[in-house]
Design an enzyme around this catalytic site. Sequence first.
Site, PDB file in Angstrom:
ATOM      1  N   ALA A 124     -18.937  76.566   5.448  1.00 20.71           N
ATOM      2  CA  ALA A 124     -20.177  77.326   5.449  1.00 20.71           C
ATOM      3  C   ALA A 124     -21.057  76.955   4.262  1.00 20.71           C
ATOM      4  O   ALA A 124     -20.905  77.504   3.161  1.00 20.71           O
ATOM      5  CB  ALA A 124     -19.871  78.825   5.459  1.00 20.71           C
ATOM      6  N   PRO A 128     -30.198  80.145   6.183  1.00 16.76           N
ATOM      7  CA  PRO A 128     -31.497  80.150   6.877  1.00 16.76           C
ATOM      8  C   PRO A 128     -32.577  79.394   6.082  1.00 16.76           C
ATOM      9  O   PRO A 128     -33.390  78.694   6.650  1.00 16.76           O
ATOM     10  CB  PRO A 128     -31.815  81.641   7.008  1.00 16.76           C
ATOM     11  CG  PRO A 128     -30.469  82.301   7.040  1.00 16.76           C
ATOM     12  CD  PRO A 128     -29.589  81.481   6.130  1.00 16.76           C
ATOM     13  N   THR A 158     -20.215  76.118  12.474  1.00 15.04           N
ATOM     14  CA  THR A 158     -19.305  75.685  13.540  1.00 15.04           C
ATOM     15  C   THR A 158     -17.960  76.390  13.385  1.00 15.04           C
ATOM     16  O   THR A 158     -17.426  76.458  12.271  1.00 15.04           O
ATOM     17  CB  THR A 158     -19.107  74.152  13.468  1.00 15.04           C
ATOM     18  OG1 THR A 158     -20.371  73.538  13.591  1.00 15.04           O
ATOM     19  CG2 THR A 158     -18.179  73.654  14.561  1.00 15.04           C
ATOM     20  N   ARG A 268     -23.055  50.626  42.565  1.00 14.84           N
ATOM     21  CA  ARG A 268     -24.261  51.192  43.183  1.00 14.84           C
ATOM     22  C   ARG A 268     -25.106  50.067  43.796  1.00 14.84           C
ATOM     23  O   ARG A 268     -25.586  49.164  43.066  1.00 14.84           O
ATOM     24  CB  ARG A 268     -25.063  51.936  42.115  1.00 14.84           C
ATOM     25  CG  ARG A 268     -26.414  52.428  42.568  1.00 14.84           C
ATOM     26  CD  ARG A 268     -26.296  53.629  43.452  1.00 14.84           C
ATOM     27  NE  ARG A 268     -27.604  54.158  43.787  1.00 14.84           N
ATOM     28  CZ  ARG A 268     -27.837  54.942  44.833  1.00 14.84           C
ATOM     29  NH1 ARG A 268     -26.846  55.252  45.646  1.00 14.84           N
ATOM     30  NH2 ARG A 268     -29.045  55.394  45.069  1.00 14.84           N
ATOM     31  N   HIS A 338     -27.561  55.603  35.763  1.00 15.33           N
ATOM     32  CA  HIS A 338     -26.987  56.461  36.809  1.00 15.33           C
ATOM     33  C   HIS A 338     -28.062  57.081  37.705  1.00 15.33           C
ATOM     34  O   HIS A 338     -27.733  57.745  38.702  1.00 15.33           O
ATOM     35  CB  HIS A 338     -26.125  57.578  36.191  1.00 15.33           C
ATOM     36  CG  HIS A 338     -24.787  57.115  35.710  1.00 15.33           C
ATOM     37  ND1 HIS A 338     -24.594  56.514  34.489  1.00 15.33           N
ATOM     38  CD2 HIS A 338     -23.562  57.141  36.303  1.00 15.33           C
ATOM     39  CE1 HIS A 338     -23.315  56.216  34.338  1.00 15.33           C
ATOM     40  NE2 HIS A 338     -22.665  56.568  35.421  1.00 15.33           N
ATOM     41  N   GLU A 363     -24.595  67.827   9.993  1.00  9.60           N
ATOM     42  CA  GLU A 363     -23.995  67.076   8.872  1.00  9.60           C
ATOM     43  C   GLU A 363     -25.022  66.133   8.223  1.00  9.60           C
ATOM     44  O   GLU A 363     -24.702  65.044   7.762  1.00  9.60           O
ATOM     45  CB  GLU A 363     -22.728  66.349   9.307  1.00  9.60           C
ATOM     46  CG  GLU A 363     -21.703  67.357   9.818  1.00  9.60           C
ATOM     47  CD  GLU A 363     -20.282  66.890   9.784  1.00  9.60           C
ATOM     48  OE1 GLU A 363     -19.942  66.120   8.874  1.00  9.60           O
ATOM     49  OE2 GLU A 363     -19.519  67.316  10.666  1.00  9.60           O
ATOM     50  N   GLY A 364     -26.252  66.601   8.217  1.00 15.32           N
ATOM     51  CA  GLY A 364     -27.357  65.851   7.621  1.00 15.32           C
ATOM     52  C   GLY A 364     -28.151  65.124   8.686  1.00 15.32           C
ATOM     53  O   GLY A 364     -27.608  64.292   9.413  1.00 15.32           O
ATOM     54  N   THR A 365     -29.440  65.451   8.784  1.00  9.16           N
ATOM     55  CA  THR A 365     -30.309  64.809   9.783  1.00  9.16           C
ATOM     56  C   THR A 365     -30.420  63.308   9.490  1.00  9.16           C
ATOM     57  O   THR A 365     -30.082  62.840   8.393  1.00  9.16           O
ATOM     58  CB  THR A 365     -31.732  65.407   9.698  1.00  9.16           C
ATOM     59  OG1 THR A 365     -32.221  65.170   8.364  1.00  9.16           O
ATOM     60  CG2 THR A 365     -31.742  66.890   9.983  1.00  9.16           C
TER      61      THR A 365
HETATM   62  N1  CAA Z   1     -19.897  63.089  -3.806  1.00  7.45           N
HETATM   63  C1  CAA Z   1     -19.864  63.617  -5.059  1.00  7.45           C
HETATM   64  N2  CAA Z   1     -20.982  63.919  -5.769  1.00  7.45           N
HETATM   65  C2  CAA Z   1     -22.156  63.704  -5.168  1.00  7.45           C
HETATM   66  C3  CAA Z   1     -22.262  63.170  -3.876  1.00  7.45           C
HETATM   67  C4  CAA Z   1     -21.077  62.858  -3.185  1.00  7.45           C
HETATM   68  N3  CAA Z   1     -21.135  62.368  -1.974  1.00  7.45           N
HETATM   69  N4  CAA Z   1     -23.567  63.067  -3.542  1.00  7.45           N
HETATM   70  C5  CAA Z   1     -24.265  63.503  -4.618  1.00  7.45           C
HETATM   71  N5  CAA Z   1     -23.413  63.867  -5.581  1.00  7.45           N
HETATM   72  C6  CAA Z   1     -23.767  64.412  -6.894  1.00  7.45           C
HETATM   73  C7  CAA Z   1     -24.935  63.656  -7.501  1.00  7.45           C
HETATM   74  O1  CAA Z   1     -24.490  62.519  -8.224  1.00  7.45           O
HETATM   75  C8  CAA Z   1     -25.541  64.692  -8.408  1.00  7.45           C
HETATM   76  O2  CAA Z   1     -24.757  64.781  -9.582  1.00  7.45           O
HETATM   77  P1  CAA Z   1     -25.473  64.898 -11.032  1.00  7.45           P
HETATM   78  O3  CAA Z   1     -26.392  66.085 -10.911  1.00  7.45           O
HETATM   79  O4  CAA Z   1     -24.336  65.114 -11.960  1.00  7.45           O
HETATM   80  O5  CAA Z   1     -26.216  63.639 -11.237  1.00  7.45           O
HETATM   81  C9  CAA Z   1     -25.328  65.999  -7.624  1.00  7.45           C
HETATM   82  O6  CAA Z   1     -24.240  65.742  -6.718  1.00  7.45           O
HETATM   83  C10 CAA Z   1     -26.535  66.445  -6.843  1.00  7.45           C
HETATM   84  O7  CAA Z   1     -26.943  65.373  -6.023  1.00  7.45           O
HETATM   85  P2  CAA Z   1     -28.451  65.131  -5.671  1.00  7.45           P
HETATM   86  O8  CAA Z   1     -29.267  65.199  -6.933  1.00  7.45           O
HETATM   87  O9  CAA Z   1     -28.549  63.878  -4.865  1.00  7.45           O
HETATM   88  O10 CAA Z   1     -28.794  66.431  -4.812  1.00  7.45           O
HETATM   89  P3  CAA Z   1     -30.072  66.877  -3.988  1.00  7.45           P
HETATM   90  O11 CAA Z   1     -30.250  68.316  -4.158  1.00  7.45           O
HETATM   91  O12 CAA Z   1     -31.219  65.970  -4.290  1.00  7.45           O
HETATM   92  O13 CAA Z   1     -29.615  66.719  -2.469  1.00  7.45           O
HETATM   93  C11 CAA Z   1     -29.260  65.693  -0.346  1.00  7.45           C
HETATM   94  C12 CAA Z   1     -29.453  65.558  -1.876  1.00  7.45           C
HETATM   95  C13 CAA Z   1     -28.718  64.349   0.013  1.00  7.45           C
HETATM   96  C14 CAA Z   1     -30.573  65.917   0.395  1.00  7.45           C
HETATM   97  C15 CAA Z   1     -28.269  66.819  -0.007  1.00  7.45           C
HETATM   98  O14 CAA Z   1     -28.812  68.079  -0.261  1.00  7.45           O
HETATM   99  C16 CAA Z   1     -27.838  66.781   1.444  1.00  7.45           C
HETATM  100  O15 CAA Z   1     -26.980  65.980   1.815  1.00  7.45           O
HETATM  101  N6  CAA Z   1     -28.437  67.633   2.314  1.00  7.45           N
HETATM  102  C17 CAA Z   1     -28.002  67.775   3.685  1.00  7.45           C
HETATM  103  C18 CAA Z   1     -26.987  68.853   3.799  1.00  7.45           C
HETATM  104  C19 CAA Z   1     -26.176  68.717   5.054  1.00  7.45           C
HETATM  105  O16 CAA Z   1     -25.772  67.638   5.452  1.00  7.45           O
HETATM  106  N7  CAA Z   1     -25.883  69.859   5.655  1.00  7.45           N
HETATM  107  C20 CAA Z   1     -25.036  69.905   6.789  1.00  7.45           C
HETATM  108  C21 CAA Z   1     -24.156  71.111   6.703  1.00  7.45           C
HETATM  109  S1  CAA Z   1     -22.600  70.991   7.535  1.00  7.45           S
HETATM  110  C22 CAA Z   1     -22.896  70.867   9.179  1.00  7.45           C
HETATM  111  O17 CAA Z   1     -23.942  70.586   9.625  1.00  7.45           O
HETATM  112  C23 CAA Z   1     -21.760  70.998  10.121  1.00  7.45           C
HETATM  113  C24 CAA Z   1     -21.348  72.357  10.458  1.00  7.45           C
HETATM  114  O18 CAA Z   1     -21.180  72.635  11.584  1.00  7.45           O
HETATM  115  C25 CAA Z   1     -21.030  73.318   9.465  1.00  7.45           C
END
Ligand code: CAA
Length: 381
Positions: A124, A128, A158, A268, A338, A363-365
Amino acid sequence: MDLELPEELRLLQSSVRKFVDETLAPHEKEVEEKDEISRSLIAAMGESGLFGIGHDEKWGGQGFGKLGYCVAVEQAGRVNASFWNVVGATSGLCGTAIELGGPDAVRERYLPDLFSGKKVGAYALSEPGAGSDAGSLKTQAKRDGDAYVIDGAKTFITNAPIAEVFVIFANTDPSKGNKGITAFVVERGTKGLEIGKNDEKMGLHGSTTAQLYFHSMRVPGSQRVGDEGQGFKIALGTLDMGRLGLAAHSVGIAQRLLDASAQYAKSRVQFGKPIATNQAIQWMLADAATEIHAARLMVYDAAARADKGERITQRAAMAKLFATEMLGRVADNAVQVHGGMGYMRELWVERAYRDARITRIYEGTSEVQRMVIAGALLENT
Ligand code: CAA
């Protein structure tokens, strides 16, 4: 550089394929119609080992590594995508967050049940007002003695309607922005945890989704995952693996759509000949085969690197972006090949077309994947 899968993973591939074809496939239509996966099918997936394939044996996983995980997830793409969604959110997201964050006491308490499918998990993060900008989440956790009191809400979660274990992200120090985010494990039935109704979706029927509400929910400090302020890194590190799995799943779904399209095109007959003899159809099939091959190589490459201990943030984002966009094109062309049948609910192709749409969003657009890819590229230039 050996691009052949090792014998052990080829055996895994055929055993997962057999399980999927024999045990899950007969139920894929019923899952769509009832919008539910029975507990007995979830238990069967647990007994088959599907939940633990990519995880450490120390915590109850099967120890096949991330390459093994991707090989298995690809085979899971041969049936209704909802089956994998239950597994992916349980072990791929909820389990991975706990595995990454620890401590060992929390890993011992939850991972064996999540990796054996005895308990269903949820992850989670989204709220919103905090979807793509996940770091701006507003759920707050305030320290109170040796516990935390959590207030807030989560959306699009999910498995929430059926999960027993939730990894949730809350801010313990909003003045620090995303560096104040902390992860916790919360069990179903915890006082103050309210689970919303199952959301109605365009596709992925059978995979349940709901909102969560936290009303002064008291969570002991011993349920914290990782240190205070480490939650956002745990969340993003978990999503690296989630995105990789989703890319592998997209490859599997696309392969099934291509196989079905090629078969249909050969059988087909129109204008006195199989439609597969038309160049227009052949080009659709050729493009799909080429793109699936490219996506599979990207997935295997990222997974093999993860198994070597490399951070794969950029490669997982590339694989997810390419594989899910590829799936969109392949699913669209599969409906086209199809023809009228591709639009009918009678055939699974129509469902796969709807199910494919979410892969470019959750999981991220695709746009977020491009942000991650470009961010890494510019940082290293
Ligand atoms: N592993 C470890 N650390 C990481 C990392 C990773 N993969 N990616 C970034 N970091 C670290 C960065 O190095 C940074 O560290 P420092 O501050 O120490 O330098 C910190 O984390 C913050 O990173 P960013 O500055 O890049 O963060 P941001 O706020 O700019 O966000 C973003 C970047 C890529 C847009 C991120 O917010 C993101 O991925 N957003 C999308 C969220 C998402 O995918 N949501 C889906 C939810 S789950 C789902 O959809 C499935 C479900 O059913 C539940």
